[in-house]
Design an enzyme around this catalytic site. Sequence first.
Site, short mmCIF file in Angstrom:
data_model
loop_
_atom_site.label_atom_id
_atom_site.label_comp_id
_atom_site.label_asym_id
_atom_site.label_seq_id
_atom_site.Cartn_x
_atom_site.Cartn_y
_atom_site.Cartn_z
N ALA A 240 36.66 -8.82 1.33
CA ALA A 240 36.60 -7.48 1.46
C ALA A 240 35.49 -6.93 2.29
O ALA A 240 35.67 -6.10 3.02
CB ALA A 240 36.40 -6.74 0.04
N GLU A 243 36.47 -9.96 6.44
CA GLU A 243 37.80 -10.17 7.31
C GLU A 243 38.22 -9.07 7.88
O GLU A 243 38.66 -9.03 9.22
CB GLU A 243 39.13 -10.71 6.25
CG GLU A 243 40.23 -11.35 7.12
CD GLU A 243 39.71 -12.51 7.95
OE1 GLU A 243 40.41 -12.66 9.09
OE2 GLU A 243 38.92 -13.45 7.58
N SER A 245 36.82 -6.22 9.27
CA SER A 245 35.72 -6.01 10.31
C SER A 245 35.85 -6.96 11.49
O SER A 245 35.82 -6.38 12.48
CB SER A 245 34.11 -5.85 9.82
OG SER A 245 33.98 -4.91 8.95
N CYS A 352 39.95 -0.86 -1.49
CA CYS A 352 39.18 -1.86 -0.98
C CYS A 352 37.80 -1.79 -1.19
O CYS A 352 37.00 -0.70 -1.16
CB CYS A 352 39.29 -1.90 0.60
SG CYS A 352 38.34 -3.01 1.32
N GLU A 361 29.63 -1.24 9.49
CA GLU A 361 29.75 -2.35 10.57
C GLU A 361 30.28 -1.68 11.83
O GLU A 361 29.95 -1.99 12.68
CB GLU A 361 30.40 -3.38 9.91
CG GLU A 361 29.55 -4.21 8.86
CD GLU A 361 30.36 -5.48 8.11
OE1 GLU A 361 29.85 -6.34 7.73
OE2 GLU A 361 31.58 -5.55 8.54
#
Length: 403
Positions: A240, A243, A245, A352, A361
Amino acid sequence: MTFTIEPISYPFGDGKGLELEPEYGRLRDTATAPVRIQMPYGDQAWLVTRYHDAKKVLVDPRFSRSLAIGPGVPRVMPEPPEPPTPEGILSMDAPEHTRIRGIAGAAFTTRRVEDLRRSTEEIANRLVDKLETLGSPVDLVEHLALPLPVTVICELLGVPVADQDQFGYWSTAFLSAASMSRSEIQHCREQFFDYLAELFGRRRAEPIDDLISVLVMANDEYGRLTEDELTMLMINLLMAGHETSATQIPNMVYTLDRHRDQWDLLLRRPDLVPRAVEELNRYIPISVTSSYPRVATVDIEVGGITVRAGESVLVSMVAANRDPAVFPDPERFDVTREHNPHIGFGHGAHHCLGSQLARLELQVTLDTFLRRMPNLRVAVPEEDLAWRQGHLLRGFLELPVAW
């Protein structure tokens, strides 16, 4: 279950490129109801492509995730070797899901995530320093997209710095559809489970101020997590928070390079960065295929058809995010879009866990690029791009960029 109409073969494409397959739009615009599909493995299912139908399925507790783990459930990958690997909270219903989700939610509170902003900015700037030292062209995937989110999530969890590179590889194994063999995937999972067991043991012996210690305490002192639940929760948190980002950063740069007017607008109006990140998550069809089916526990009406008890439903969130009933001019990429209730991070109980961290991010990375690399661009022709294949998420093996 018995179907009398020939199902449509699904997925509609191999995930090469960031263009949404036309079949999604055709179905959404012409089909009067969800349609029947045949996945590569398992039984037939219903495919939902319209926004309001998608939200209904995602939020209605009568559609069960825990029932969607049997041998006949439609899926894109073969069955894993025995014994099968549990999927943790991704395959749970209430009340078990509610209990574990509540514990996991402590990792991604708005305050905790926002506390990471400064360190994320420092990480992004260090990685851009490295890009500038290497000189252009340079692979954005290897030198920024992969290391940034894995460093951030490992900092949040408390994973030792020396182990962080391995985490990215293990995370990829959990989302591999065909790029790894079944035996390779299983081997990676076993390695990861062994590593986590050893790490949990270290935290039990010497707790520190990190999330892993908090979760181990929840397991050991309060009996709120079993050992298997603790292990799978760690894996879910890793995926979560990492992957999405790692995949979306190169996708973001590629999309903005193909829409230079939007990049130029962001250079003039950096205040639009948060809005741009939401539009990127709406517009980019990051999933190669709908996954995580839900099984109806009773007969339920969806979009004018009756889904019978025991039948499976797959939700196409990427198609729903292009629904013109909700998003005016949905095929247009527009960083100024104001009303943007996309479901790129899901909806309902299984929304999510890492969505706020992913937003942070992407915002920090985009802002850093705009400030420090205003001329950032993809450095190779379209025909030379190296797309990732055999994966559940669309993205790049590498993306050479220049500035």
